[in-house]
Write an enzyme that holds these catalytic residues in place. Structure first.
Site, PDB file in Angstrom:
ATOM      1  N   LYS A  67       0.841  -1.199   0.000  1.00  0.00           N
ATOM      2  CA  LYS A  67       0.000   0.000   0.000  1.00  0.00           C
ATOM      3  C   LYS A  67       0.875   1.247   0.000  1.00  0.00           C
ATOM      4  O   LYS A  67       1.865   1.318   0.737  1.00  0.00           O
ATOM      5  CB  LYS A  67      -0.909  -0.028   1.233  1.00  0.00           C
ATOM      6  CG  LYS A  67      -1.940   1.076   1.317  1.00  0.00           C
ATOM      7  CD  LYS A  67      -2.810   0.869   2.553  1.00  0.00           C
ATOM      8  CE  LYS A  67      -3.891   1.923   2.704  1.00  0.00           C
ATOM      9  NZ  LYS A  67      -4.739   1.672   3.895  1.00  0.00           N
ATOM     10  N   SER A 141      -9.354   1.457   2.979  1.00  0.00           N
ATOM     11  CA  SER A 141      -8.558   2.258   2.078  1.00  0.00           C
ATOM     12  C   SER A 141      -7.502   1.434   1.346  1.00  0.00           C
ATOM     13  O   SER A 141      -6.912   1.890   0.370  1.00  0.00           O
ATOM     14  CB  SER A 141      -7.869   3.386   2.863  1.00  0.00           C
ATOM     15  OG  SER A 141      -7.003   2.855   3.877  1.00  0.00           O
ATOM     16  N   SER A 165      -9.608  -0.823   7.238  1.00  0.00           N
ATOM     17  CA  SER A 165      -9.048  -0.878   5.888  1.00  0.00           C
ATOM     18  C   SER A 165      -8.288  -2.156   5.571  1.00  0.00           C
ATOM     19  O   SER A 165      -8.010  -2.428   4.406  1.00  0.00           O
ATOM     20  CB  SER A 165      -8.133   0.327   5.668  1.00  0.00           C
ATOM     21  OG  SER A 165      -8.845   1.529   5.815  1.00  0.00           O
TER      22      SER A 165
END
Length: 572
Positions: A67, A141, A165
């Site tokens: 990420k 996210s 997330s």
């Protein structure tokens, strides 16, 4: 793990296959920065050389997506905001530990900007489409990381989780997400969202791989002031007949009809596999969840990136910018009051869950389309966090796994939620739901303990091991140096004493993993004439085990000929 990965393909071939899959999938919105294929190919060759020389690399050949709020040395970190980008000169601790274990980094993945959102659409790099159903959201996210795994590109992916997330995207893709207890996976090298409540998470297609990767990441890090280690009395197993709490019907009202039906089927599956299910009132947890965005705790998001957001740069997502900017207007006394509210809620949650191995909840409420989120970005995002927002606020751990799919075939995810540091119980429950005969080990700090009598499974003192969270690892046999006697105790128990090689017989027992603190408690409470000492096993290992004093053994009845306590009891 290494053998499994390399049986059918070399590391070089796996790298080539990953890039071929990237081209085939044609999902450019998944990636913000993809490493050049030649770089990874060269690293694969070097990795194969090290393996050929005998290097022990538990994650050798695994391909990892990271990420893009987590630093990877040599790549920019954007947090999905081009103007925020900076070149990372050092990898985050989590990334470095994966690489040290033999994993290869493919690149950086898209996310809800500044890790603020659960939808995966709040990014100037594009909305991440669901890997299985492109018209639906990927969830955020950590949207790109979850999609990279679900698309079959990455073996594992790193995400972060403040509000859910690392779990919501897993649920919407039918994969596994591990959100360990806060701090056990250090967050050094991560762009903070809410620093006190951020967690680095792992995605993988199956529980074994996710847990193996997560276990590699755990451990203290001096540069992360919030990092923690497993406590001395950490639980190492769920109960053999686990007790699982689920929300009462009123607490499931936020679920879509399809998700409510899928949850009921998932609960039925868990019950069929041996769990005892009890409904409880989780309204207190759901109320605490609202503090993450509706209370002053959101001020931590302003503390993280508020100064940058206040400049109003062109690449800001308007929804994200609005949330973070508003957080800068909150009063300190409101923040202090919310912290007090959370302290009370944590204590209440501990009391609520104390009689259960874990809490099973739906991971999220529904699976909206990208168009639906565009039309109502805030309200839908808020609903998606109904069952996730409270976890980090209340210092809980969670393992998100697939449940029974919905009637129309969409993935449906559930999470096993446990108190902080009870992570292994959540893993064990997840394995039970999946029908896995043996759960993988996330917590690897146990001390082997050999038992030969009243602490064996099915014997009257076994509950003491269960109370300590001990983990059964298998049946064992001593060398022929030991003799066994039947002691005159309440309850009856045997005494094991070493007499010397060839002067006894192999004695059957069982081996458990016990936490270091649990072992110390055992020793402190051990009644005479029992003792703990080193026991030699037939397979060459020496482990701590139960024995008794020599004088007590001499005065007792010798039962060595039976080869074990249970066999003796059966022939009495």
């Amino acid at each position: 793990m290494t053998a499994r990965l390399l049986d059918n393909a070399s590391v070089t071939a796996r790298v080539a296959a990953a890039y071929a899959r990237i081209a085939e999938a044609d999902r450019p919105e998944v990636w913000i920065t993809l490493r050049p294929r030649d770089e990874l190919a060269a690293e694969a060759v070097e990795l194969e050389r090290r393996l050929a020389e005998g290097a022990e690399l538990p994650l050798a050949g695994l391909l990892v997506a990271v990420k893009d709020n987590i630093d990877v040395a040599g790549l920019p970190t954007t947090a999905a905001c081009p103007e925020f980008a900076y070149p990372a000169t050092e990898s985050a601790v989590a990334v470095a530990r994966l690489v040290e274990a033999g994993a290869l980094i493919l690149g950086k993945t898209n996310l809800d900007q500044f890790a603020t959102g659960l939808v995966g659409t709040r990014s100037p790099y594009g909305a991440v489409r669901n890997a299985l159903h492109p018209e639906l959201i990927a969830g955020g996210s950590s949207s790109g990381s979850a999609a990279a795994v679900a698309l079959g590109i990455a073996d594992i992916a790193l995400g972060t989780d403040t509000a859910g997330s690392g779990r919501v995207p897993a649920a919407l893709h039918g994969i596994v997400g591990i959100k360990a207890s806060l701090g056990v996976i250090p967050a050094h090298g991560v762009v903070p969202a809410c620093a006190d409540y951020d967690a680095v998470t792992v995605f993988a297609a199956d529980l074994d791989l996710a847990v193996t990767a997560a276990a590699t990441l755990t451990g203290a890090e001096p540069r992360d002031p919030r990092s923690r280690v497993w406590p001395a009395d950490v639980a190492l197993a769920a109960s053999p007949q686990p007790k699982v709490a689920i929300p009462r019907p009123a607490d499931l009202d936020p679920l879509s009809p399809a998700y409510r039906a899928a949850f009921a089927e998932t609960v039925a599956t868990l019950r069929d596999r041996g769990a005892t299910i009890t409904e409880i009132d989780i309204s207190g947890l759901l109320e605490a969840a609202r503090l993450l965005y509706d209370g002053a705790i959101v001020a931590e998001r302003y503390a993280a990136v508020g100064e940058f957001v206040s400049k109003g740069t062109a690449g800001l997502d308007p929804t994200v910018a609005g949330i973070i900017s508003a957080a800068g207007q909150l009063d300190a006394h409101v923040f202090a009051a919310d912290l007090d509210t959370l302290a009370v809620a944590r204590a209440a949650t501990t009391a609520l869950l104390t009689d259960y191995d874990g809490l099973l909840i739906p991971t999220t409420t529904e699976h909206p389309s990208i168009a639906e989120v565009a039309a109502d970005p805030v309200a839908i995002n808020r609903r998606l966090g109904t069952y996730t927002n409270f976890c980090n606020l209340l210092d809980l751990a969670a393992v998100a796994v697939p449940g029974v799919p919905t009637a129309d075939g969409l993935p449906f995810g559930v999470s096993f939620v446990v108190p902080g540091f009870a992570d292994q119980r959540a893993v064990d429950l997840a394995a039970l739901l999946a029908g896995d005969p043996e759960a993988p080990l996330l917590v690897r700090t146990g001390v082997p303990l050999a038992v030969f009598g009243a602490h064996l499974r099915g014997q009257p003192l076994h509950w003491q091991l269960e109370q300590l969270g001990a983990r059964f690892t298998g049946e064992i046999t001593t060398t022929d140096a030991y003799r066994l006697t039947a002691l005159d105790t309440v309850p009856p128990k045997p005494g094991l004493v070493r007499h010397g090689d060839g002067r006894g017989a192999p004695i059957r027992g069982e081996l458990f993993l016990v936490s270091p603190g649990g072992l110390g408690r055992f020793l402190a409470e051990l009644p005479p004439p029992m003792a703990l000492t080193s026991i030699e096993l037939a397979d060459g290992r020496s482990v701590i085990g139960f024995a008794c004093s020599y004088d007590a053994a001499v005065a007792a009845t010798d039962i060595t000929e039976h080869g074990g306590w249970v066999a003796y009891l059966q022939k009495r």
